[in-house]
Design an enzyme around this catalytic site. Sequence first.
Site, PDB file in Angstrom:
ATOM      1  N   PRO A  46      48.082  42.688  27.830  1.00 32.20           N
ATOM      2  CA  PRO A  46      47.192  41.691  28.443  1.00 32.20           C
ATOM      3  C   PRO A  46      46.517  42.198  29.713  1.00 32.20           C
ATOM      4  O   PRO A  46      45.314  42.015  29.890  1.00 32.20           O
ATOM      5  CB  PRO A  46      48.136  40.522  28.715  1.00 32.20           C
ATOM      6  CG  PRO A  46      49.137  40.608  27.608  1.00 32.20           C
ATOM      7  CD  PRO A  46      49.361  42.085  27.407  1.00 32.20           C
ATOM      8  N   GLU A  47      47.290  42.802  30.621  1.00 31.28           N
ATOM      9  CA  GLU A  47      46.708  43.461  31.797  1.00 31.28           C
ATOM     10  C   GLU A  47      47.534  44.674  32.162  1.00 31.28           C
ATOM     11  O   GLU A  47      48.733  44.741  31.863  1.00 31.28           O
ATOM     12  CB  GLU A  47      46.633  42.524  33.010  1.00 31.28           C
ATOM     13  CG  GLU A  47      45.512  41.512  32.974  1.00 31.28           C
ATOM     14  CD  GLU A  47      45.940  40.190  32.387  1.00 31.28           C
ATOM     15  OE1 GLU A  47      45.079  39.317  32.211  1.00 31.28           O
ATOM     16  OE2 GLU A  47      47.147  40.027  32.098  1.00 31.28           O
ATOM     17  N   SER A  48      46.868  45.620  32.807  1.00 28.81           N
ATOM     18  CA  SER A  48      47.547  46.784  33.379  1.00 28.81           C
ATOM     19  C   SER A  48      47.175  46.882  34.853  1.00 28.81           C
ATOM     20  O   SER A  48      46.031  46.597  35.231  1.00 28.81           O
ATOM     21  CB  SER A  48      47.149  48.073  32.653  1.00 28.81           C
ATOM     22  OG  SER A  48      47.627  48.061  31.319  1.00 28.81           O
TER      23      SER A  48
END
Length: 298
Positions: free
Chosen positions: A46-48
Amino acid sequence: MNHVSVYHVDAFTREPFAGNPAGVIPEAGTLTLHQMQKIANELNLPESAFLMPSDHPEADFRIRYFSPSVEIDFCGHATVGSAWLLATERGWLEKGSRIVFETNVGLIPVQLMMEDGQLQRVEMTQIRPSVKEIDVDSEEVARLVGITLADLDDRYPMKLASTGNRHLLVPVRTRQAIDAAQPLLASLAEMNKEHGITTTHLFSWDAPEGYDLYTRDFAPAIGIAEDPVTGAANGALAGYLALEELLPAGKVTELVIGQGHAIGRPGKLYVTVDRSGEEPVIRVAGEAHLTIAGQMRG
């Protein structure tokens, strides 16, 4: 880019394969923005979060967040994952119990909460919350998120809220309706882009035992069909509850929020809403689990 250390951290849970997965790249100072986006796309989480040195005198790190397709100004679960990683794997506890991240929306201080020498939770203080009216048709929003008009909880206003990103908050009567939601992702993405919305966040006070609120979050406009457990959106929700006078004035309210159950990644957020001062202060805490550690080779 040669060898880059990469970690997969599940945030807002102590269990592997639960909560919200974040990529954390703790030594990103030599990476270009193009490389960061490529890495985030390759990880397909989903996010890094990418950590690098900061020029800000009060910050310990500069942090930038990317979904698989775009940079995002703020991400709560990746902040929790980054702080947990620094504390447990990178020796930060030898330096202190506080980490300050410089983000695109401002400074985010994170407190490392210890007990008997063990890290229990990390707690981030988000930026000042805000709410804003939005001119949308309730029936159309219900259609886009895949619920009925009768499922909307008309005791609470549908509004935009932010502690860094703009979220459309959709009040829903029951947990069952939230679990059954089947969003029209392409159309929802178009509507979100039109209004500058990062995610659409469904919430209900009809929560499972042990929780005060139950939520679900859709973010197709930024390349994420569903964000499992969302620190930024639940922080914005807490700010909304304070600013709409839905929580007691002059007091500190503790909330436990559940999310991710509908997609088999249950997570728990510990949210503090401090209304003892002139402006509400929102703190979001959680646990994390380091699930994968490795290197990316470019």
